[in-house]
Design a protein around this motif. Sequence first.
Motif, PDB file in Angstrom:
ATOM      1  N   PRO A 160       0.848  -1.209   0.000  1.00  0.00           N
ATOM      2  CA  PRO A 160       0.000   0.000   0.000  1.00  0.00           C
ATOM      3  C   PRO A 160       0.872   1.243   0.000  1.00  0.00           C
ATOM      4  O   PRO A 160       2.014   1.243   0.483  1.00  0.00           O
ATOM      5  CB  PRO A 160      -0.799  -0.132   1.298  1.00  0.00           C
ATOM      6  N   SER A 161       0.322   2.305  -0.547  1.00  0.00           N
ATOM      7  CA  SER A 161       1.034   3.580  -0.578  1.00  0.00           C
ATOM      8  C   SER A 161       0.191   4.647   0.103  1.00  0.00           C
ATOM      9  O   SER A 161      -1.039   4.683  -0.038  1.00  0.00           O
ATOM     10  CB  SER A 161       1.338   3.989  -2.028  1.00  0.00           C
ATOM     11  N   LEU A 162       0.842   5.492   0.863  1.00  0.00           N
ATOM     12  CA  LEU A 162       0.181   6.565   1.608  1.00  0.00           C
ATOM     13  C   LEU A 162       0.623   7.897   1.030  1.00  0.00           C
ATOM     14  O   LEU A 162       1.825   8.139   0.861  1.00  0.00           O
ATOM     15  CB  LEU A 162       0.547   6.478   3.091  1.00  0.00           C
ATOM     16  N   THR A 163      -0.324   8.736   0.723  1.00  0.00           N
ATOM     17  CA  THR A 163      -0.045  10.058   0.165  1.00  0.00           C
ATOM     18  C   THR A 163      -0.677  11.118   1.038  1.00  0.00           C
ATOM     19  O   THR A 163      -1.713  10.887   1.680  1.00  0.00           O
ATOM     20  CB  THR A 163      -0.581  10.185  -1.274  1.00  0.00           C
ATOM     21  N   ALA A 164      -0.057  12.281   1.075  1.00  0.00           N
ATOM     22  CA  ALA A 164      -0.585  13.423   1.830  1.00  0.00           C
ATOM     23  C   ALA A 164      -0.422  14.681   1.000  1.00  0.00           C
ATOM     24  O   ALA A 164       0.571  14.828   0.272  1.00  0.00           O
ATOM     25  CB  ALA A 164       0.128  13.564   3.169  1.00  0.00           C
ATOM     26  N   ALA A 165      -1.389  15.549   1.068  1.00  0.00           N
ATOM     27  CA  ALA A 165      -1.358  16.792   0.298  1.00  0.00           C
ATOM     28  C   ALA A 165      -1.947  17.915   1.145  1.00  0.00           C
ATOM     29  O   ALA A 165      -2.799  17.688   2.014  1.00  0.00           O
ATOM     30  CB  ALA A 165      -2.135  16.636  -1.012  1.00  0.00           C
ATOM     31  N   GLY A 166      -1.495  19.114   0.905  1.00  0.00           N
ATOM     32  CA  GLY A 166      -2.000  20.270   1.630  1.00  0.00           C
ATOM     33  C   GLY A 166      -2.043  21.509   0.754  1.00  0.00           C
ATOM     34  O   GLY A 166      -1.307  21.596  -0.235  1.00  0.00           O
ATOM     35  N   SER A 189      -3.653   4.093  -0.742  1.00  0.00           N
ATOM     36  CA  SER A 189      -3.922   3.313  -1.952  1.00  0.00           C
ATOM     37  C   SER A 189      -3.482   1.884  -1.711  1.00  0.00           C
ATOM     38  O   SER A 189      -2.325   1.630  -1.338  1.00  0.00           O
ATOM     39  CB  SER A 189      -3.173   3.905  -3.153  1.00  0.00           C
ATOM     40  N   VAL A 190      -4.428   0.964  -1.880  1.00  0.00           N
ATOM     41  CA  VAL A 190      -4.143  -0.456  -1.697  1.00  0.00           C
ATOM     42  C   VAL A 190      -4.292  -1.150  -3.043  1.00  0.00           C
ATOM     43  O   VAL A 190      -5.400  -1.260  -3.564  1.00  0.00           O
ATOM     44  CB  VAL A 190      -5.078  -1.090  -0.659  1.00  0.00           C
TER      45      VAL A 190
END
Length: 212
Positions: A160-166, A189-190
């Motif tokens: 899985p991938s982890l994304t963060a946005a601001g 995202s899995v």
Amino acid sequence: DSAVAAGLDARAAGDLAGTTAGLAWLRAVGADEAVRARLADSVIAATVLDEARHLVTSGVNPAIDSTRSAVNLAAVQTQLTVARNQAARGRLDLARILDLPPATPIRLGDSLSDAADGLPGDIDSAVAFALANRDEVKAEEARLQASQRALGSVKDEYLPSLTAAGEIGTSGRSLNGLDGTYLVGVGLSVPIFDGLRRPNRVKEQQARLEAQ
């Protein structure tokens, strides 16, 4: 690793050219040694012929001994001529490999007595030394590592991938009444199904790794 392998390939090509020139030099040195050996044989054969003729003249030996010695001297002189031709051919081959004009005078070194210092003398040690020092072997090892990492990167796509946005901005009905706005987003995202593309890529990379 691929760039390292390419650099090692270039070094291996240079080593191969040096090896080719070294073998040509070795053949030329060997041909010169053969000429010296045949010269020594000729001196011995001529001495034997003189002694045989003296003994025949003295009546000690039959004339056939002198004939045998003369035939032997002629055979040794023929071998000397062949050795000289081979020595000249060896120098021509060496000049061609070194990209020199055929008429270039070449002065050969002494021998391999000093060149072999520090090198292993038995077969097993020589093989181990080659595996540890030959650039083409190191290049293949670097390509193997590159294939292993490529396979690992494809397999890591299952994780899985982890994304963060601001986002920071302002909003309002007029320029004098703008307020700050903030937006923060986090996504996970899995990977579950991608039309079997990823498993096929894993198989392809595994096949490349096995071939390497």
